[in-house]
Design an enzyme around this catalytic site. Structure first.
Site, PDB file in Angstrom:
ATOM      1  N   CYS A   1       7.425  -1.107  13.376  1.00 29.34           N
ATOM      2  CA  CYS A   1       6.107  -0.500  13.533  1.00 29.34           C
ATOM      3  C   CYS A   1       5.920   0.499  12.389  1.00 29.34           C
ATOM      4  CB  CYS A   1       5.974   0.146  14.912  1.00 29.34           C
ATOM      5  SG  CYS A   1       7.172   1.468  15.201  1.00 29.34           S
ATOM      6  N   GLN A   2       5.217   1.578  12.644  1.00 25.44           N
ATOM      7  CA  GLN A   2       4.970   2.570  11.592  1.00 25.44           C
ATOM      8  C   GLN A   2       6.135   3.545  11.434  1.00 25.44           C
ATOM      9  OE1 GLN A   2       2.345   2.402   9.529  1.00 25.44           O
ATOM     10  NE2 GLN A   2       3.065   4.132   8.341  1.00 25.44           N
TER      11      GLN A   2
END
EC number: 2.8.1.3
Length: 137
Positions: free
Chosen positions: A101-102
């Site tokens: 993800c981020q």
């Protein structure tokens, strides 16, 4: 006997201990290992960020399946998965099914979810897109 560190209530300590245990339960992949797996074609990357986040930039070759869709996606029939995501559905026995993800939290959730569904090779790229962008971008 386990001693609770000064300043933590018993409940807070147990919550912290459970969080650490849960985080360590998901296998991870480091950036150097990810580079090697990608170079050899032995990694399947799934970007679990939102479509908007992924459209702004992702790791080359990653398939975007937002974490909110992941459980249903991984339970789809292969033909339905192919039709929706224009990609082959991961197999339960696939090695190096890597989620990211981020910053790492959703990737960890995705990895744990996939493991719970029987994806034995599910791993989390803990450095996430942030590290990839800083070092590879």
């Amino acid at each position: 006997m386990l001693r609770v560190p000064r300043g933590l209530t018993g409940a807070a300590f147990l919550h912290l201990a459970l969080a650490v245990r849960t985080m360590s339960a998901a296998p991870t992949v480091s950036l150097p290992e990810l580079r090697s797996l990608l170079a050899s074609g032995r990694a399947r990357l799934i970007d679990v960020r939102s479509r908007e986040e992924a459209a702004a930039g992702t790791i080359p070759g990653a398939l975007n399946i937002p974490v909110s869709e992941l459980e249903s996606a991984l339970q789809m029939e292969p033909a339905a998965f192919q039709a929706l995501y224009s990609a082959e559905k991961p197999k339960l026995e696939d090695e190096n099914l890597i989620f990211f993800c981020q910053i790492g939290k959703r990737g960890l959730q995705a990895t744990q979810l996939a493991q719970g569904l029987g994806y034995t090779g599910a791993r989390n790229y803990a450095g996430a897109y942030r590290e990839w962008f800083q070092k590879e971008g």
